[in-house]
Design an enzyme around this catalytic site. Structure first.
Site, PDB file in Angstrom:
ATOM      1  N   PRO A  69       0.852  -1.192   0.007  1.00  0.00           N
ATOM      2  CA  PRO A  69       0.139  -0.074   0.043  1.00  0.00           C
ATOM      3  C   PRO A  69       0.876   1.202  -0.114  1.00  0.00           C
ATOM      4  O   PRO A  69       1.675   1.326   0.740  1.00  0.00           O
ATOM      5  CB  PRO A  69      -0.832  -0.199   1.353  1.00  0.00           C
ATOM      6  N   CYS A 120       3.864   3.527   8.386  1.00  0.00           N
ATOM      7  CA  CYS A 120       4.107   4.879   7.427  1.00  0.00           C
ATOM      8  C   CYS A 120       5.020   5.574   8.403  1.00  0.00           C
ATOM      9  O   CYS A 120       4.939   5.983   9.498  1.00  0.00           O
ATOM     10  CB  CYS A 120       2.884   5.486   7.420  1.00  0.00           C
TER      11      CYS A 120
END
Length: 351
Positions: free
Chosen positions: A16, A100
């Site tokens: 992703p 992230c």
């Protein structure tokens, strides 16, 4: 490879990536051999669920199954509700983002910033797993920084909470995307848990994928940046892992056809105004390995119409129909890696 009830066609996955792995790109990667793909991050704050950006990020209409949505946030209850909301809207797998490294995400105590608070991590894992009846996976990093690696601890917590699969990027949050990914920690995690483990970070060629699987014992590899402008990397890697042989690199004529398919789907998904602008980065990645690619990218960025942008792509590729693309250089494999480093790391993290 299986996640809950979902049997995947191979163990080569799409990572992703915010602003990249939208539905048109995920679908193209799946068509070109990816066994699994996860959406961009979906914010846990319910005030954002119905915004245009959030709606696009969780749009899986017509996408090959299984449909996986990544959620991001720092509040266990909000994340649990976000998971339920996405499952109600068609998500078949929920992935929790604790990987992230982007500053604005970490400043909100989301993404890899959560690795600093193991108690909160545990509460989030428990809350999300309990909230939905679909498999829940976790994507994370090796730690906050190199002095504070806690991937083994997080992995064991995740397994105890009922997480169905782990994806581990071989860098800390402080590393960002600098330097080389390390795979010793992934190997240590794989040796410590019984659930599937996916290796992520610097997997750029079929040989590198095979090396990482062998070195870590991981069940699958996840490819991110190397797929930008090269979505056919998934069929290349999957074929090499299955046969030990290379597929020929695609002719520019095939790349032109794939780009047209991608761009038309992209324009339809985003509309004229956003479509022409958000397509620019993809076009730039597609042409970066070609002669005069950088010059073309700069010219193309001035075009404000989808029709003219597509025509410019056609004109650029028409003169190169019979060229073959070249592999990008593989990132180096650490020659110092061996079983002793794995033993040392395992003992250190377990202490």
């Amino acid at each position: 490879m299986q996640i809950g009830p979902h049997i995947l066609r191979n163990n080569v996955f799409v990572a992703p990536m915010a602003g990249v792995t939208d539905r048109p790109f995920r679908q193209l990667c799946k068509q070109l051999g990816a066994g699994y793909a996860v959406s961009e991050m979906s914010a846990s704050n319910p005030k954002l669920w119905k915004t245009e950006k959030s709606s696009r990020r969780t749009n899986h209409e017509g996408e090959m199954e299984p449909k996986a949505v990544q959620i991001a946030g720092a509040d266990p209850e909000m994340l649990a509700e976000c998971a339920k909301h996405n499952v109600a809207n068609g998500a078949q797998i929920i992935d929790i983002n604790m990987g992230c490294p982007v500053k604005k995400v970490c400043d909100s105590w989301c993404g890899s910033a959560l690795l600093q608070n193991e108690k909160l991590v545990g509460r989030i894992l428990d809350a999300v797993v309990a909230a939905v009846d679909v498999p829940v996976s976790l994507k994370f990093r090796t730690g906050w920084n190199r002095e504070n690696k806690n991937a083994l601890t997080i992995a064991k917590m995740a397994e105890s909470a009922g997480i169905a699969m782990l994806t581990l990027h071989g860098r800390t949050r402080a590393d960002g995307y600098k330097g080389d990914a390390e795979y010793q920690t992934i190997a240590a995690v794989k040796a410590a848990v019984r659930i599937p483990v996916v290796a992520n970070g610097d997997i750029t060629t079929p040989e590198k994928a095979a090396y990482v699987l062998q070195a870590t014992g991981a069940d699958a590899v996840m490819i991110g940046r190397a797929a930008q402008g090269r979505p056919w990397i998934f069929r290349e890697v999957a074929h090499f892992l299955a046969t030990g042989e290379h597929l020929p690199t695609p002719l520019v004529s095939e790349v032109r056809a794939l780009m047209e398919e991608h761009l038309l789907a992209h324009y339809q998904f985003y509309g004229e105004f956003m479509g022409v602008r958000t397509a620019r980065k993809h076009i730039g990645w597609y042409v970066q390995d070609l002669i005069d690619g950088e010059e073309f990218r700069q010219q193309m960025n001035k075009i404000e119409s989808c029709e003219l942008q597509l025509q410019a792509v056609h004109d650029f590729f028409d003169s190169r129909q019979h060229e073959r693309l070249q592999y990008r250089p593989a990132l180096p494999i650490d020659p110092e890696w061996n079983s002793h480093s794995l033993i040392d790391l395992t003992e250190k993290q377990a202490a």
